[in-house]
Design an enzyme around this catalytic site. Structure first.
Site, short mmCIF file in Angstrom:
data_model
loop_
_atom_site.label_atom_id
_atom_site.label_comp_id
_atom_site.label_asym_id
_atom_site.label_seq_id
_atom_site.Cartn_x
_atom_site.Cartn_y
_atom_site.Cartn_z
N HIS A 1 -2.31 15.41 -23.73
CA HIS A 1 -2.30 13.91 -24.40
C HIS A 1 -3.02 14.05 -25.80
O HIS A 1 -3.94 14.99 -25.85
CB HIS A 1 -2.76 13.01 -23.63
CG HIS A 1 -2.04 12.83 -22.33
ND1 HIS A 1 -2.47 12.71 -21.12
CD2 HIS A 1 -0.42 12.65 -22.06
CE1 HIS A 1 -1.81 12.40 -20.15
NE2 HIS A 1 -0.30 12.68 -20.78
N CYS B 1 -9.29 8.92 -20.35
CA CYS B 1 -8.17 8.82 -19.60
C CYS B 1 -8.34 7.70 -18.75
O CYS B 1 -7.31 7.21 -17.97
CB CYS B 1 -8.28 10.12 -19.00
SG CYS B 1 -7.30 11.44 -19.94
N GLU C 1 4.22 8.40 -22.10
CA GLU C 1 3.00 8.75 -21.34
C GLU C 1 1.79 7.61 -21.64
O GLU C 1 0.86 7.81 -21.43
CB GLU C 1 2.27 10.08 -21.61
CG GLU C 1 3.10 11.20 -21.39
CD GLU C 1 3.10 11.70 -19.91
OE1 GLU C 1 1.84 11.78 -19.44
OE2 GLU C 1 4.11 12.21 -19.44
#
Length: 419
Positions: free
Chosen positions: A231, A348, A163
């Protein structure tokens, strides 16, 4: 060579919508089916970039990807206007705006060949993100085309989930010096998938030529994943000597901090206890999904979303930390509500790349004037709102394509036109 940290933000795309596709992302789930506002979202992102420049930071940008992704649909034997709504929603996702998931980045001082290495993330865990990497890779290979300064790698084979930088941290005395690279992986997330596999992290370390004694692998807390920290950057962020984390960030808090300090003795560890800020408050406000940065004045700054100010426990903790003269000297608040409603805060939206800005394709770097021109294109072309039930509308598809073509023309990035 002058190495500076550049934050590359993903410009929020014209297909930004609330389809609720991300299992384990509680904000995405809560807002599924709501009306989205792509124009407002992109303008909020541009203003965040402008605020970073105002702090004296170097700012970059990545373009929205082609949507709907007809190449992906063709590989599935599907037609966008004829396929089921769920498949269409996956093909229209604007989630590449969260550039923290674009790649993992090892700056030149850390790598075996003295180049900055970037490995594009495969994002295999979620269908709507799994088809991003080919178009993301095209951008990375344009932005970082100087082969004497950069090495851009294909994704780790999708047997192992990766990721990108959202599960990665780097500690260093300053960005231009060698550092300790920390890969945070998951084993179990309770009801939700652990998206980062240790095998993917180890592969990236090998590809980047990292020294084993300057590399560390730490397990994510299952409790944090189950609470919505899909995350690691939802519960921990690092910058230079500072690691800022919730006490529930890692599976073995004491062992993890000890291992980090053993390899990086000058660590300044700033922990937020659950008694001060419950894990749910930390995740809902995205306290840790903030940009922890060092502006030229040296005052380490935390760029937080407006939701932090609106969450009493979080704002109380931040004010107390500032008053204590701790490592974080300043807090800046930004409005990224449209992104937050889909589960992405300030961190993000950006990929950190420590490198010489002069070696980056200048089309991917922005200043206030370029941001002004980008904002004008957004105001002229981005849809004002999208009802998720109408994603397959030909009118919407045409508007999304026209908007992307307009921004690519402005940025002189016609090589990215497709689909």
């Amino acid at each position: 060579m002058t190495i500076r940290e550049i934050n590359f933000d993903g410009l929020i795309g014209p297909s930004h919508n609330y389809a609720g596709l991300s299992l384990g992302n509680l904000a995405s789930t809560r807002h599924a089916g709501n009306i989205s506002r792509p124009r407002a979202a992109a303008l909020q992102g541009i203003e965040k970039m402008r605020a970073n420049i105002g702090l004296g930071l170097v700012q970059g940008v990545f373009m929205p990807l082609p949507r709907p992704n007809n190449d992906w649909l063709a590989a599935l034997g599907a037609d966008f206007h004829l396929c089921n709504h769920a498949l269409a929603a996956n093909a229209m996702s604007a989630s590449s705006m969260w550039a923290a998931n674009a790649a993992t980045v090892s700056p030149a001082p850390d790598t075996g060949d003295g180049r900055c290495h970037l490995t594009v993330a495969n994002l295999k865990t979620m269908a709507h993100r799994s088809h991003e990497w080919p178009d993301t890779l095209r951008q990375l290979r344009l932005a970082f085309a100087d082969g004497s300064a950069f090495a851009v790698h294909d994704p780790v084979p999708p047997a192992f989930g990766d990721e990108g930088a959202a599960n990665f941290m780097r500690l260093t005395e300053e960005h231009g010096q060698s550092g300790l690279e920390i890969f945070v992986y998951g084993v179990s997330g309770g009801p939700y998938p652990a998206r980062q596999h240790i095998e993917a992290s180890r592969a990236i370390a090998r590809l980047h030529g990292l020294s084993p004694d300057r590399t560390l692998y730490i397990q994510q807390s299952e409790e944090a994943i189950a609470a919505g920290a899909f995350h690691n950057d939802v519960v921990a962020v690092a910058n230079e000597r500072v690691l800022f984390a919730h006490e529930k960030a890692f599976a073995d808090r004491d062992g993890s901090v000890e291992a980090i300090r053993e390899r990086f003795p000058s660590l300044e560890y700033v922990e937020v206890s659950g008694a001060d800020v419950p894990l749910d408050d930390a995740i809902r406000s995205y306290l840790f999904n903030a940009q922890l940065v060092t502006p030229p004045d040296g005052e380490m700054t935390l760029v937080v979303p407006e939701e932090c100010r609106e969450t009493e426990s979080v704002w109380t903790w931040l004010q107390a930390h500032l008053a204590s003269n701790g490592p974080i000297r300043r807090v800046e608040v930004v409005d990224v509500r449209q992104s937050m409603a889909n589960g992405g805060g300030p961190a993000c939206l950006r990929l950190r790349v420590a490198c010489d800005p002069a070696r980056v394709d200048p089309r991917f770097l922005v200043d206030p004037d370029k941001l002004d021109r980008m904002a004008e294109v957004v105001k002229a072309y981005w849809p004002e709102e999208i009802d998720g039930r109408e994603l397959q509308s030909e009118t919407l598809v045409r508007a999304v394509r026209d908007a992307r073509n307009a921004i690519l023309e402005l940025m002189e990035l016609g090589e990215l036109s497709s689909n």
